[in-house]
Design a protein around this motif. Sequence first.
Motif, short mmCIF file in Angstrom:
data_model
loop_
_atom_site.label_atom_id
_atom_site.label_comp_id
_atom_site.label_asym_id
_atom_site.label_seq_id
_atom_site.Cartn_x
_atom_site.Cartn_y
_atom_site.Cartn_z
N TRP A 71 0.83 -1.20 0.00
CA TRP A 71 0.00 0.00 0.00
C TRP A 71 0.87 1.26 0.00
O TRP A 71 0.47 2.29 -0.55
CB TRP A 71 -0.98 0.00 1.17
CG TRP A 71 -2.14 -0.91 0.90
CD1 TRP A 71 -2.36 -2.13 1.44
CD2 TRP A 71 -3.20 -0.67 -0.02
NE1 TRP A 71 -3.52 -2.68 0.92
CE2 TRP A 71 -4.05 -1.79 0.02
CE3 TRP A 71 -3.53 0.39 -0.87
CZ2 TRP A 71 -5.19 -1.89 -0.76
CZ3 TRP A 71 -4.67 0.28 -1.64
CH2 TRP A 71 -5.49 -0.85 -1.59
N VAL A 74 1.67 1.93 -3.54
CA VAL A 74 0.52 2.59 -4.17
C VAL A 74 0.49 4.06 -3.77
O VAL A 74 0.25 4.95 -4.59
CB VAL A 74 -0.80 1.88 -3.79
CG1 VAL A 74 -2.01 2.68 -4.26
CG2 VAL A 74 -0.83 0.47 -4.34
N GLY A 79 -1.33 7.56 -4.39
CA GLY A 79 -2.46 7.22 -3.54
C GLY A 79 -2.95 8.47 -2.81
O GLY A 79 -2.61 9.58 -3.15
N THR A 83 -5.67 5.31 0.69
CA THR A 83 -4.46 4.49 0.69
C THR A 83 -3.76 4.57 2.04
O THR A 83 -3.34 3.55 2.60
CB THR A 83 -3.51 4.94 -0.44
OG1 THR A 83 -4.19 4.85 -1.68
CG2 THR A 83 -2.27 4.07 -0.50
#
Length: 177
Positions: A71, A74, A79, A83
């Motif tokens: 994550w 990301v 993000g 996120t």
Amino acid sequence: MPLIHTAGINILFTISSSITYIIISIVNYYVTFGSKMETSLKEINNARNILTELMPLINQAEDKFRSARNWGIVDLLGGGLITDLIKHSQLGAASNSMNRISDLLRDLQHELKDIDIPTDYRMQLGGFSTFADFVFDGALADAWMESKIVSSLDQVRQLKQRLLVLGDRLNTMSSYS
């Protein structure tokens, strides 16, 4: 005890060189003094049971740190709040696992009385790094957080490997008893 700021979490980890030294000391102690030890078969079996309980928790912490790392990637790629929330949720779950790991390591230390094992692997949520991750949500803050998550993941993997070695030694000892 050194304090490592990691992705919104203050991790009381002493895994790196100190855990390496301690686990190697445990292994060497039991290999060298295995036949002369006062440690009973019951204590060895209790230690093995604790290791059996520890390993799924370490796997769980590793999975949560790996998810947080993903994550984080990301987040680096653009993000946002969602996120960050997911990433910190994964870090919170890792924290829960690490708290239980800390308790079990204390139990392991009790069973292996003569060996000094660092047992405080608790994680304290909050702090400036969490604040910075949400408020200063930019490439620099995200990259810094990602590096700390990766470092934590590596440390959990090192702990896992050393506990596997300890488990093998305890299994060997119990077969000689």
